[in-house]
Design a protein around this motif. Structure first.
Motif, PDB file in Angstrom:
ATOM      1  N   HIS A 107       0.943  -1.259   0.044  1.00  0.00           N
ATOM      2  CA  HIS A 107      -0.029  -0.025  -0.033  1.00  0.00           C
ATOM      3  C   HIS A 107       0.848   1.314   0.031  1.00  0.00           C
ATOM      4  CE1 HIS A 107      -3.745   2.157   1.742  1.00  0.00           C
ATOM      5  NE2 HIS A 107      -2.562   3.077   1.928  1.00  0.00           N
ATOM      6  N   GLU A 108       1.733   1.353   0.851  1.00  0.00           N
ATOM      7  CA  GLU A 108       2.798   2.494   1.014  1.00  0.00           C
ATOM      8  C   GLU A 108       3.982   2.567  -0.071  1.00  0.00           C
ATOM      9  OE1 GLU A 108       1.666   4.465   2.975  1.00  0.00           O
ATOM     10  OE2 GLU A 108       0.371   3.291   4.262  1.00  0.00           O
ATOM     11  N   HIS A 111       2.069   4.201  -2.839  1.00  0.00           N
ATOM     12  CA  HIS A 111       2.033   5.722  -2.664  1.00  0.00           C
ATOM     13  C   HIS A 111       3.285   6.374  -3.110  1.00  0.00           C
ATOM     14  CE1 HIS A 111      -1.838   6.309  -0.880  1.00  0.00           C
ATOM     15  NE2 HIS A 111      -1.504   5.483   0.362  1.00  0.00           N
ATOM     16  N   ASN A 126      -6.103  10.227  -2.749  1.00  0.00           N
ATOM     17  CA  ASN A 126      -4.996   9.695  -2.009  1.00  0.00           C
ATOM     18  C   ASN A 126      -5.073   8.129  -2.492  1.00  0.00           C
ATOM     19  OD1 ASN A 126      -4.116  11.643  -0.535  1.00  0.00           O
ATOM     20  ND2 ASN A 126      -5.786  11.264   1.212  1.00  0.00           N
ATOM     21  N   HIS A 127      -6.193   7.751  -2.747  1.00  0.00           N
ATOM     22  CA  HIS A 127      -6.207   6.378  -3.453  1.00  0.00           C
ATOM     23  C   HIS A 127      -6.746   6.174  -4.639  1.00  0.00           C
ATOM     24  CE1 HIS A 127      -5.728   6.131   1.001  1.00  0.00           C
ATOM     25  NE2 HIS A 127      -4.724   5.160   0.653  1.00  0.00           N
ATOM     26  N   TRP A 131      -3.285   4.212  -8.116  1.00  0.00           N
ATOM     27  CA  TRP A 131      -2.617   3.659  -6.904  1.00  0.00           C
ATOM     28  C   TRP A 131      -3.242   2.523  -6.650  1.00  0.00           C
ATOM     29  CZ3 TRP A 131      -5.523   1.705  -3.132  1.00  0.00           C
ATOM     30  CH2 TRP A 131      -4.774   1.414  -1.788  1.00  0.00           C
ATOM     31  N   LYS A 132      -4.588   2.144  -6.999  1.00  0.00           N
ATOM     32  CA  LYS A 132      -5.353   0.819  -6.862  1.00  0.00           C
ATOM     33  C   LYS A 132      -4.703  -0.229  -7.865  1.00  0.00           C
ATOM     34  CE  LYS A 132      -9.991  -0.911  -6.234  1.00  0.00           C
ATOM     35  NZ  LYS A 132     -11.286  -0.711  -6.155  1.00  0.00           N
ATOM     36  N   HIS A 135      -1.150  -1.250  -6.729  1.00  0.00           N
ATOM     37  CA  HIS A 135      -1.234  -1.947  -5.212  1.00  0.00           C
ATOM     38  C   HIS A 135      -1.523  -3.343  -5.582  1.00  0.00           C
ATOM     39  CE1 HIS A 135      -3.112  -2.399  -0.847  1.00  0.00           C
ATOM     40  NE2 HIS A 135      -1.769  -2.797  -1.195  1.00  0.00           N
ATOM     41  N   LYS A 143      -7.209  -2.262  -1.661  1.00  0.00           N
ATOM     42  CA  LYS A 143      -8.347  -1.702  -0.803  1.00  0.00           C
ATOM     43  C   LYS A 143      -7.720  -0.586   0.234  1.00  0.00           C
ATOM     44  CE  LYS A 143     -11.092  -5.619  -1.019  1.00  0.00           C
ATOM     45  NZ  LYS A 143     -11.857  -6.918  -0.124  1.00  0.00           N
ATOM     46  N   VAL A 144      -8.423   0.269   0.618  1.00  0.00           N
ATOM     47  CA  VAL A 144      -7.984   1.240   1.815  1.00  0.00           C
ATOM     48  C   VAL A 144      -8.775   0.604   2.871  1.00  0.00           C
ATOM     49  CG1 VAL A 144      -7.925   3.593   2.588  1.00  0.00           C
ATOM     50  CG2 VAL A 144      -7.977   3.066   0.198  1.00  0.00           C
TER      51      VAL A 144
END
Length: 148
Positions: A107-108, A111, A126-127, A131-132, A135, A143-144
């Motif tokens: 996840h990080e 980012h 942010n997501h 990004w998704k 990830h 998922k967040v």
């Protein structure tokens, strides 16, 4: 404790005190075993994530990026692109286990690779979709979570 007998001067051992001592020894032994098991589990998770970090960094980030461990109780991970740092919580890694720690690491890193995404009208995402996608590509859930 030691007490004198009523009719003689020879000391007698109080059985409850002996039992208490045995209980203390058993409790200390149990605590040490539990501590050692928790310590071993913590080291196993942290060492696996460190190895995963090295592999993922080599694939997605440059060598300037660092993984920093802390003991946060509420935030599992955070990415600071300006400092090229990813921070993770050892405490939460032990609490949630390897799979959650892996998901947080990916996840990080996502980012760090994607940076900031914006909508067409200029709002920060942010997501976002990039990004998704990344990830998930790294093996994360996409998922967040509420862990941060």
């Amino acid at each position: 404790t030691i007490s004198l007998g009523e009719n003689d001067e020879k000391p007698k051992f109080d059985k409850t005190a002996k039992q208490q001592q045995e209980s203390r020894v058993a409790w200390n032994t149990k605590c040490k075993c539990e501590f050692n098991e928790e310590f071993k589990q913590k080291n196993d998770i942290v060492e696996r994530i460190k190895a995963d970090w090295e592999d993922l960094r080599e694939l997605f980030l440059d060598d300037a990026w660092k993984l920093v461990w802390g003991n946060a109780k509420k935030c599992f991970g955070a990415c600071c692109p300006e400092r090229k740092t990813i921070r993770m919580s050892e405490w939460l890694a032990v609490k949630f286990g390897y799979d959650e720690a892996w998901d947080t690491l990916t996840h990080e890193i996502a980012h760090g690779v994607i940076g900031e995404e914006f909508t067409k009208d200029g709002r920060r995402l942010n997501h976002g979709p990039k990004w998704k996608e990344l990830h998930k590509l790294m093996g994360g859930s996409g998922k967040v979570t509420a862990k941060c």
